[in-house]
Design a protein around this motif. Structure first.
Motif, short mmCIF file in Angstrom:
data_model
loop_
_atom_site.label_atom_id
_atom_site.label_comp_id
_atom_site.label_asym_id
_atom_site.label_seq_id
_atom_site.Cartn_x
_atom_site.Cartn_y
_atom_site.Cartn_z
N GLN B 149 52.75 4.11 21.26
CA GLN B 149 54.13 3.63 21.40
C GLN B 149 54.59 3.69 22.85
O GLN B 149 55.43 2.91 23.26
CB GLN B 149 55.06 4.49 20.56
N PHE B 153 57.44 0.86 24.27
CA PHE B 153 58.88 1.05 24.07
C PHE B 153 59.72 0.33 25.12
O PHE B 153 60.80 -0.16 24.80
CB PHE B 153 59.24 2.54 23.96
N LEU B 156 59.77 -3.48 24.33
CA LEU B 156 60.42 -3.72 23.03
C LEU B 156 61.95 -3.76 23.15
O LEU B 156 62.62 -4.46 22.39
CB LEU B 156 60.00 -2.68 22.00
N SER B 175 67.09 -2.26 14.20
CA SER B 175 66.06 -2.38 15.24
C SER B 175 64.85 -1.51 14.88
O SER B 175 63.72 -1.83 15.23
CB SER B 175 66.62 -2.01 16.60
N LEU B 176 65.10 -0.39 14.17
CA LEU B 176 63.99 0.48 13.77
C LEU B 176 63.23 -0.15 12.61
O LEU B 176 62.00 -0.09 12.55
CB LEU B 176 64.51 1.85 13.37
N THR B 179 60.93 -2.53 14.17
CA THR B 179 59.83 -2.09 15.04
C THR B 179 58.87 -1.08 14.41
O THR B 179 57.71 -1.03 14.81
CB THR B 179 60.40 -1.47 16.34
N TYR B 180 59.32 -0.28 13.45
CA TYR B 180 58.39 0.69 12.87
C TYR B 180 57.16 0.05 12.24
O TYR B 180 56.07 0.62 12.31
CB TYR B 180 59.10 1.59 11.83
N SER B 241 57.51 7.22 9.26
CA SER B 241 58.82 6.69 9.67
C SER B 241 59.89 7.78 9.66
O SER B 241 60.78 7.78 10.49
CB SER B 241 59.25 5.48 8.84
N GLU B 244 59.51 9.69 13.04
CA GLU B 244 59.45 8.97 14.31
C GLU B 244 60.58 9.41 15.25
O GLU B 244 61.70 9.66 14.82
CB GLU B 244 59.57 7.46 14.04
N TYR B 247 61.05 5.60 19.43
CA TYR B 247 61.77 4.33 19.31
C TYR B 247 63.25 4.54 18.99
O TYR B 247 64.11 3.90 19.57
CB TYR B 247 61.13 3.45 18.22
N SER B 248 63.51 5.45 18.07
CA SER B 248 64.92 5.63 17.69
C SER B 248 65.70 6.27 18.84
O SER B 248 66.89 6.01 19.00
CB SER B 248 65.06 6.44 16.40
N PHE B 251 66.15 3.14 21.30
CA PHE B 251 66.88 1.94 20.86
C PHE B 251 68.30 2.22 20.41
O PHE B 251 69.09 1.31 20.28
CB PHE B 251 66.13 1.25 19.71
#
Lengths: 321, 311
Positions: B149, B153, B156, B175-176, B179-180, B241, B244, B247-248, B251
């Motif tokens: 990732q 990131f 993205l 958005s998650l 992307t997940y 997920s 995670e 990403y979170s 984003f």
């Protein structure tokens, strides 16, 4: 699996000249396979392949949040390699972090798997508990370690100060996350804690596949436990070990959660990995170009490992057939 | 601790007939063997202790009062009573249950449904169907599975901003959900590819003879036989997920859109004084759902991890 004779047979059987059979001749008998793959292909191209090339573009541009970017060649790479001391430290940290983490995970994972294989009662309890660190949310469990390593509240310091025999030595209190060496040791420690279960599970599966009769034969020959381990277990486990070491290396090199929660790369940038340093550049400092360049350093290592892995996985499957 | 030595070393027990005519199992296992077995358990204890230690600390700290936590002369390993104040605080003063927990749940369910459906279709095609480039696609799946990732990131964010021009997903958990699947689809595909290959082709051929279409054969014959594999894919999607972070974190800034991990890290840690009680309570509750699922389906987890990594 795919085999050429099958394809030819199917083509020979189909009526000639139609458009469909022409397609089949060219793409194989199961053209609908592309349809099955389509959703995955769309997601992967738009959200993995395209972003990847975007990252490559960023790394050779002067991208900054909210500004139009233009091509600058290898300037970013030259900058981080020659003028950015923290980045050079980050490379060294990443290698150190990955090396020690993986070494300890292999050794501890192997010993734990061997022990787990030998027990018969309470199997589920023992397996379940040693595997728990792997499934629980890393960010949250790392916060637990954060408390355990906190200079004021540290449970380790409390033990050193209050329980025999440690009281005799007058050790501590240590500022685990405030001293560069101790901080590095701490993040490696937590990474080992989190990573051992992966090794335990895969090694256990590898151990199961070793035929029992080899040990029986060795026993008849009077081999000691150590000898059996050295001459049977270890050689037969080698392919599995090689694969999981490569896997674990990839995941360890890309580690973000543990570092971010425990140290955020500090103290004095002594625990930055590519991921956290890229985060610092790209997100905190808005230097998208430099952030992308830092992250891309992972790529050559990744390619190397993938090539190795593919060879091994391929050899394994050809074995099965 | 006592062990059933008969099962430990099956061959070394002998069945004899006792003086009263009943069968007596006489144990011939030497004492050193039994000691050795006990040694295995003792050697495992440090591992168990090590693995469970932070969970215990999280729990015990979360049920102490602030006063007790801050009294440093007390043993940090025990609580004198059970205080619920930190849990109450989480429920009343933070978005933990109202927002973060709910968001995590929604994201996890949506992402799992998306990834497992798309991954199953792809895995079936790659494992069974014959068409040009099938091997190449297989390798591509493997490579995307291994792309960290960290590499993705930053770009993205740009992709999400572009999509946001048409559909408002920026700074929301959508958005998650988008992307997940990028790290879950390759994993699910890789896992199920191995699984589908173990199912005999003949059953499918029978389905075709009975007039099933390709999808009919997949849904009526192949999937029912692949339920353990699919369960495993579902469980892994849920775990990955739920856990995670990167990403979170990157984003989402809106407090009401955060997931548990990010909410706890960014909203519960303020300034230099840490509220350890509520922090640990949040960590504990955030981990409980996954631990419970894991408790029920442990065997799927282990089989899946093995298949995903080795096969």
């Amino acid at each position: 699996m795919v085999s050429v004779p099958n394809v030819e047979r199917a083509v020979a059987a189909s009526p000639p000249a139609s458009r469909r059979s022409e397609l089949r001749r060219r793409f194989g008998p199961d053209i609908d396979g592309y349809g099955f793959l389509l959703p995955a292909i769309i997601v992967m191209i738009s959200l993995v392949v395209y972003p990847f090339f975007l990252a490559v573009w960023f790394s050779v541009s002067d991208a900054f949040v909210g500004e139009p970017s233009s091509y600058v060649g290898l300037e970013n790479f030259i900058y981080i390699l020659t003028e950015d001391d923290i980045f050079l430290m980050t490379i060294w940290n990443t290698l150190l972090f990955a090396f020690w983490s993986v070494v300890f995970k292999v050794v501890l994972g192997l010993t734990c798997a061997l022990l787990l294989q030998r027990i018969l009662k309470l199997k589920r309890f023992f397996r379940g508990s040693v595997l728990l660190p792997f499934v629980a949310p890393t960010a949250l469990t790392t916060l637990g370690w954060w408390l355990i390593l906190d200079p004021t509240y540290s449970h380790i310091n409390w033990i050193l100060a209050n329980t025999w025999p440690f009281t005799m030595f007058g050790l501590g209190p240590y500022n685990f996350l405030g001293n560069p060496t101790l901080a590095m040791a701490s993040v490696i420690f937590v990474n080992i804690w989190r990573g051992i279960p992966f090794f335990i599970i895969t090694i256990l599966a590898g151990l199961m596949s070793i035929p029992e009769h080899l040990y029986d034969a060795a026993e008849i020959d009077g081999a000691s436990t150590w000898r059996k381990f050295r001459s049977i277990t270890l050689p037969l486990l080698r392919p599995v070990l090689a694969i999981i070491i490569l896997f674990s290396t990839i995941f360890t090199l890309g580690e973000f959660n543990i570092i971010y929660v425990l140290t955020r790369g500090g103290p004095m940038n002594s625990t930055h990995l590519f991921s956290t340093y890229s985060f610092t550049y790209g997100i905190l400092n808005h230097e998208i170009a430099l952030g992308a360049a830092v992250a891309l350093f992972l790529f050559p290592i990744l390619v190397l490992i993938v090539v190795f892995l593919l060879r091994m996985v391929r050899r394994d499957t050809s074995h099965e057939l | 601790m006592s062990f059933s030595t008969a099962t430990l070393t099956g061959s070394s027990t002998a069945t004899l007939t006792g003086s009263d005519g009943r069968e007596v199992v006489r144990n011939k296992v030497p004492v050193w063997r039994r000691r050795k077995a006990a040694a295995n358990y003792i050697a495992l204890l440090p591992y168990v202790f090590f693995a469970l230690f932070p969970f215990y600390i999280m729990f015990i700290t979360s049920i102490k009062t602030d006063q007790e936590i801050n009294n440093l002369s007390n043993s940090p390993f025990w609580a004198t009573g059970i205080a619920t104040e930190h849990y109450v605080y989480l429920a009343t003063n933070t978005g933990f249950f109202n927002h973060w927990f709910v968001n995590t749940l929604i994201v996890t369910v949506a992402v799992t449904v998306i990834s497992v459906s798309i991954g199953t279709l792809a895995a079936y095609a790659l494992a069974r169907l014959r068409f040009r480039g099938v091997e190449l696609f297989g390798v591509a799946v493997f490579i995307t599975y291994l792309i960290p990732q960290t590499l993705l990131f930053i770009p993205l964010i740009d992709v999400i901003n572009t999509i946001d021009d048409y559909v408002p997903i920026r700074d929301t958990y959508w958005s998650l959900i988008l992307t997940y699947p990028t790290f879950l689809i390759p994993f699910v595909t890789w896992l199920l590819m191995g699984y589908f290959k173990t199912i005999p082709v003949e059953v499918e051929e029978c389905a075709y003879l009975d007039g099933c279409s390709r999808l009919g054969a997949l849904f009526r014959v192949v999937l029912p036989m692949a339920i353990p594999g699919i369960m495993c894919a579902i469980l892994f999607s849920i775990t990955l997920s739920w856990n995670e972070l990167l990403y979170s974190l990157v984003f989402i800034q809106d407090e009401t859109q955060k997931t548990i991990s990010v909410g706890v890290i960014t909203e519960l840690i303020r300034g230099d004084i840490y509220y350890w009680g509520s922090l640990m309570a949040a960590c504990f509750i955030g981990a409980v759902p996954i631990i419970m699922i894991y408790g029920f389906f442990m065997d799927y987890f282990t089989s899946g991890l093995t298949a995903g990594a080795i096969k």
